[in-house]
Motif scaffolding. Structure first.
Motif, PDB file in Angstrom:
ATOM      1  N   GLU A  86       0.844  -1.201   0.000  1.00  0.00           N
ATOM      2  CA  GLU A  86       0.000   0.000   0.000  1.00  0.00           C
ATOM      3  C   GLU A  86       0.880   1.251   0.000  1.00  0.00           C
ATOM      4  OE1 GLU A  86      -0.525  -2.678   2.044  1.00  0.00           O
ATOM      5  OE2 GLU A  86      -2.192  -3.317   0.770  1.00  0.00           O
ATOM      6  N   GLU A  87       1.892   1.238   0.856  1.00  0.00           N
ATOM      7  CA  GLU A  87       2.768   2.410   0.947  1.00  0.00           C
ATOM      8  C   GLU A  87       3.509   2.638  -0.369  1.00  0.00           C
ATOM      9  OE1 GLU A  87       6.521   4.036   3.580  1.00  0.00           O
ATOM     10  OE2 GLU A  87       5.113   2.686   4.560  1.00  0.00           O
ATOM     11  N   TYR A  88       4.004   1.548  -0.972  1.00  0.00           N
ATOM     12  CA  TYR A  88       4.720   1.676  -2.243  1.00  0.00           C
ATOM     13  C   TYR A  88       3.798   2.171  -3.359  1.00  0.00           C
ATOM     14  CZ  TYR A  88       8.797  -0.839  -0.333  1.00  0.00           C
ATOM     15  OH  TYR A  88       9.890  -1.222   0.391  1.00  0.00           O
ATOM     16  N   THR A  89       2.571   1.659  -3.373  1.00  0.00           N
ATOM     17  CA  THR A  89       1.628   2.050  -4.433  1.00  0.00           C
ATOM     18  C   THR A  89       1.282   3.533  -4.320  1.00  0.00           C
ATOM     19  OG1 THR A  89       0.743  -0.183  -4.402  1.00  0.00           O
ATOM     20  CG2 THR A  89      -0.601   1.472  -5.492  1.00  0.00           C
ATOM     21  N   ARG A  90       1.113   3.993  -3.080  1.00  0.00           N
ATOM     22  CA  ARG A  90       0.839   5.408  -2.836  1.00  0.00           C
ATOM     23  C   ARG A  90       2.029   6.264  -3.288  1.00  0.00           C
ATOM     24  NH1 ARG A  90      -2.340   8.309   1.075  1.00  0.00           N
ATOM     25  NH2 ARG A  90      -1.160  10.013   2.007  1.00  0.00           N
ATOM     26  N   LEU A  91       3.240   5.803  -2.953  1.00  0.00           N
ATOM     27  CA  LEU A  91       4.445   6.533  -3.334  1.00  0.00           C
ATOM     28  C   LEU A  91       4.593   6.563  -4.862  1.00  0.00           C
ATOM     29  CD1 LEU A  91       6.737   8.054  -2.033  1.00  0.00           C
ATOM     30  CD2 LEU A  91       7.989   5.920  -1.804  1.00  0.00           C
ATOM     31  N   PHE A  92       4.284   5.435  -5.495  1.00  0.00           N
ATOM     32  CA  PHE A  92       4.373   5.348  -6.953  1.00  0.00           C
ATOM     33  C   PHE A  92       3.534   6.441  -7.624  1.00  0.00           C
ATOM     34  CE2 PHE A  92       2.721   3.827 -11.021  1.00  0.00           C
ATOM     35  CZ  PHE A  92       3.899   3.568 -11.689  1.00  0.00           C
ATOM     36  N   PHE A 122       2.400  14.373  -5.334  1.00  0.00           N
ATOM     37  CA  PHE A 122       1.927  14.117  -3.973  1.00  0.00           C
ATOM     38  C   PHE A 122       0.576  14.796  -3.786  1.00  0.00           C
ATOM     39  CE2 PHE A 122       6.381  13.139  -3.545  1.00  0.00           C
ATOM     40  CZ  PHE A 122       6.402  12.117  -2.606  1.00  0.00           C
ATOM     41  N   THR A 123      -0.214  14.286  -2.845  1.00  0.00           N
ATOM     42  CA  THR A 123      -1.554  14.832  -2.660  1.00  0.00           C
ATOM     43  C   THR A 123      -1.504  16.197  -1.972  1.00  0.00           C
ATOM     44  OG1 THR A 123      -1.758  13.539  -0.649  1.00  0.00           O
ATOM     45  CG2 THR A 123      -2.740  12.604  -2.638  1.00  0.00           C
ATOM     46  N   GLU A 157       4.632  15.881   0.425  1.00  0.00           N
ATOM     47  CA  GLU A 157       5.858  15.905  -0.384  1.00  0.00           C
ATOM     48  C   GLU A 157       7.061  16.271   0.483  1.00  0.00           C
ATOM     49  OE1 GLU A 157       6.208  17.646  -4.587  1.00  0.00           O
ATOM     50  OE2 GLU A 157       7.067  19.222  -3.329  1.00  0.00           O
ATOM     51  N   GLN A 158       6.907  17.305   1.302  1.00  0.00           N
ATOM     52  CA  GLN A 158       8.022  17.745   2.147  1.00  0.00           C
ATOM     53  C   GLN A 158       8.488  16.651   3.098  1.00  0.00           C
ATOM     54  OE1 GLN A 158       6.666  21.425   3.863  1.00  0.00           O
ATOM     55  NE2 GLN A 158       7.161  22.593   2.027  1.00  0.00           N
ATOM     56  N   GLU A 159       7.519  15.920   3.640  1.00  0.00           N
ATOM     57  CA  GLU A 159       7.877  14.852   4.587  1.00  0.00           C
ATOM     58  C   GLU A 159       8.619  13.709   3.913  1.00  0.00           C
ATOM     59  OE1 GLU A 159       4.400  13.581   6.801  1.00  0.00           O
ATOM     60  OE2 GLU A 159       4.094  15.673   7.421  1.00  0.00           O
ATOM     61  N   ALA A 160       8.381  13.544   2.601  1.00  0.00           N
ATOM     62  CA  ALA A 160       8.989  12.418   1.892  1.00  0.00           C
ATOM     63  C   ALA A 160      10.396  12.727   1.378  1.00  0.00           C
ATOM     64  CB  ALA A 160       8.093  12.022   0.725  1.00  0.00           C
TER      65      ALA A 160
END
Ligand code: NAG
Ligand code: NAG
Ligand code: NAG
Length: 312
Positions: free
Chosen positions: A76-82, A280-281, A286-289
């Motif tokens: 889930e995390e990877y798909t969101r990041l993708f 990013f949403t 985005e900043q956190e990533a």
């Protein structure tokens, strides 16, 4: 009549693009590229995974920002990041391409990229060294690696005929192509390679990748640069990022041509990421990533990398 038609088309394109829907006429001038982390050889608290800082600097030098992709996270995390990033770089290193967290994440992003690109959602993938070897395994579904004597040597590229019209090299200046073909500008740090023969023996690989260059260790010829025929998927067995950013070994070239090669390779891949409209949403997310949340450590005295980012 014609002018007003053009006006309405432009207005329509503007409206569609403002809604965030890809229309094929946009360019993303704030590309964010994911760089995959991998297991450290000897883990310790706070140092379970790492990324060599040279990969980050390489992408930043051509106008991208970077998000580290941690290993062993959920699908889930990877798909969101993708859906948030504009491309992925699979770095070199020593992780297992069969069973590591690096291999698992690489496999997931590779499949997401194939699916997205097939639907017209542009998403470039780059594999350097281990990352290239990982891609050959994912594509061929076979372990095709052979031992080569290439663990610390800079080589000129033996370009194939296909390199001239390739997406990767077609906009490189003529003098740089000549330098790449004649001078040892591409740094090899690998004990394993896909020989031209093994590559030819895999129908899946042959149909997927156009070979742009080969090299030899004096005994065996191996594939050193590829681009996919139908996808923005690329690989080099050599290290484009090292010339400008790594100083730990005498065989890393730093001539003006070598630095220019680093820059043109980075420029090419970051331009590919500019064709992706993922985002990013929110700005906060985005900043956190971003990699800016982490600090690299100077490791040049005891490792092959001048600086490393370590992760939990
Ligand atoms: C990640 O998972 C792999 C394989 O499942 C394991 O070998 C490795 O120790 C894990 N690494 C971290 C940092 O969690
Ligand atoms: C491996 O390559 C290096 C040059 O990069 C050469 O000096 C050495 O003799 C080679 N070793 C073997 C076993 O071929
Ligand atoms: C691989 O195939 C290409 C063309 O299909 C051919 O030119 C080349 O000689 C082959 N190389 C090897 C090592 O089999």
């Amino acid at each position: 009549m014609e002018l007003s038609f053009v006006f309405y088309v432009l207005l329509y394109l503007y409206a569609v693009s403002a809604a965030g829907v890809p229309v094929g006429v946009e360019r993303n001038d704030s590309p964010v590229i994911g760089v995959l982390a991998q297991e450290v050889y000897n883990p310790s608290p706070g140092k379970n995974a790492y990324i060599a800082a040279s990969y980050i600097k390489y992408l930043e030098s051509a106008g991208a920002r970077v998000v580290p992709i941690m290993i062993n996270r959920s699908e889930e995390e990877y798909t969101r990041l993708f859906k948030s990033i504009n491309g992925i770089l699979l770095p070199g290193g020593g992780a297992s391409i069969v069973s590591s967290g690096y291999a698992k994440a690489a496999g997931l992003f590779y499949r997401l990229a194939l699916e997205a690109n097939s639907k017209g959602d542009y998403f470039p993938v780059w594999g350097t060294c281990l990352g290239f070897e990982q891609l050959t395994l994912l594509i061929s579904e076979e372990l095709l690696l052979s031992h080569t004597n290439t663990s610390g040597v800079a080589l000129p590229l033996d370009f194939t005929k296909d390199s001239k019209d390739s997406r990767m090299f077609k906009d490189f200046p003529e003098d740089l192509m000549t330098s790449l073909a004649k001078e040892p500008l591409t740094e090899n740090s690998h004990q394993w390679s896909v020989t031209t023969e093994s590559f030819n023996g895999s129908e899946k690989l042959r149909k997927f990748f156009r070979v742009l260059s080969t090299n030899t260790d004096g005994q065996k010829e191996f594939v050193s640069t590829v681009e996919a025929y139908d996808f923005p998927i690329y690989g080099t067995q050599w290290h484009p990022e090292k010339n400008a950013f790594e100083w730990t070994h005498p065989y890393i070239p730093h001539t003006p041509s070598a630095i220019k090669a680093t820059f043109y390779m980075a420029h090419f891949f970051v331009n590919e990421a500019r064709k992706s409209l993922h985002s990013f949403t929110s700005e906060e997310e985005e900043q956190e990533a971003l990699i800016y949340n982490y600090s690299p450590i100077f490791t040049g005295k005891k490792s092959s990398f001048e600086q490393i980012y370590y992760f939990d």
